[in-house]
Design a protein around this motif. Sequence first.
Motif, PDB file in Angstrom:
ATOM      1  N   MET A 142      -1.001 -11.411  -3.515  1.00  8.93           N
ATOM      2  CA  MET A 142      -0.208 -10.183  -3.529  1.00  8.93           C
ATOM      3  C   MET A 142       1.115 -10.357  -2.776  1.00  8.93           C
ATOM      4  O   MET A 142       1.160 -10.974  -1.717  1.00  8.93           O
ATOM      5  CB  MET A 142      -0.999  -9.020  -2.929  1.00  8.93           C
ATOM      6  N   TYR A 143       2.169  -9.780  -3.341  1.00  9.59           N
ATOM      7  CA  TYR A 143       3.482  -9.836  -2.703  1.00  9.59           C
ATOM      8  C   TYR A 143       3.501  -9.096  -1.371  1.00  9.59           C
ATOM      9  O   TYR A 143       3.015  -7.963  -1.261  1.00  9.59           O
ATOM     10  CB  TYR A 143       4.539  -9.165  -3.581  1.00  9.59           C
ATOM     11  N   MET A 144       4.144  -9.698  -0.373  1.00  9.48           N
ATOM     12  CA  MET A 144       4.459  -8.998   0.861  1.00  9.48           C
ATOM     13  C   MET A 144       5.647  -8.039   0.678  1.00  9.48           C
ATOM     14  O   MET A 144       5.731  -6.978   1.307  1.00  9.48           O
ATOM     15  CB  MET A 144       4.854  -9.995   1.953  1.00  9.48           C
ATOM     16  N   TYR A 171      -1.867 -12.020   1.295  1.00 10.51           N
ATOM     17  CA  TYR A 171      -0.472 -11.727   0.970  1.00 10.51           C
ATOM     18  C   TYR A 171       0.398 -12.981   1.090  1.00 10.51           C
ATOM     19  O   TYR A 171       0.163 -13.841   1.953  1.00 10.51           O
ATOM     20  CB  TYR A 171       0.097 -10.685   1.938  1.00 10.51           C
ATOM     21  N   SER A 173       4.845 -14.090   0.400  1.00  7.06           N
ATOM     22  CA  SER A 173       6.178 -13.597   0.038  1.00  7.06           C
ATOM     23  C   SER A 173       6.643 -14.212  -1.273  1.00  7.06           C
ATOM     24  O   SER A 173       6.214 -15.303  -1.666  1.00  7.06           O
ATOM     25  CB  SER A 173       7.188 -13.937   1.141  1.00  7.06           C
ATOM     26  N   PHE A 273       2.848 -12.269   7.724  1.00 11.16           N
ATOM     27  CA  PHE A 273       3.345 -10.947   7.342  1.00 11.16           C
ATOM     28  C   PHE A 273       4.262 -10.388   8.428  1.00 11.16           C
ATOM     29  O   PHE A 273       5.316  -9.801   8.141  1.00 11.16           O
ATOM     30  CB  PHE A 273       2.173  -9.991   7.106  1.00 11.16           C
TER      31      PHE A 273
END
Length: 281
Positions: A142-144, A171, A173, A273
Amino acid sequence: MQILLTGATGHLGTHITNQAIKQNIENFSIGVRNINKVSDTWKQALEVRELDYFNQESMVTAFKNIDLVIFIPSIIHPSYNRLPEVENLVYAAKIANVNHIMFIGYYADQYNNPFHMSPYFGYAERLLASSGLNYTYVRMAMYMDPLVDYLPELAELGKLIYPVGDGKINYISRHDIAKGIIAILSNQNLLGQRYLLSGHTYSMTELASILSNVAGSKINYDPVSLDTFGKMYDEPKGFGPLLASMYKAASMGLLEQHSSDFEKLTGDQPETFEHFLQQNY
């Protein structure tokens, strides 16, 4: 090797294109639906071709003399509306004699995953497997990135409301995803594999603590129900339940997936994150 990246003006495509230019990836070109969205800097640095995922002939033309197509799916929903784009990808690649496809997928693709887009990713990978084409399948966590714009709302609300319960989410980026893809492009021996580009895994309580530190105000984890979350973010229509279905997958433990592929490909550790938010918030 002649390379074409589709979806280059999107969020992830922009990161990949900028890194390809910076790393001097040879014979790198981009395919876009709207050439007017391409900056003059890019036009001077690489070849730009026009294509439309839902127009087979435009894809055949764009793929002419291309060895490797990097395909980033669109973000349209529901999932069945996406099916023609991957079918057109395979059709055009065969007609244009493309040697290899790199498909950028998503990790919410297990057989029991309730995420509404999961059927698309399952179909795409199986279509490639049965196509007779050479392919590399890159799954991403999943995208940050969306949390940067979402954080002010969370800070004002004072709580993180994702309906995940005790589930955890991995997560990464967009910058790190692009970095992993560029690493594959830099070594052709890495093609033909299945990868998971993942970062760090967080419980929602841990994520709320990170968000609190970055925002400078207390944010507690206080989840709403899946139905409530879907109604809160149902713009455009149908998008709220789509998001809720993704967080249902997380509550089932299906989004905790992690691999060491990023580290092996790049020789680096993925960004945390907290560091990402501190640099971008």
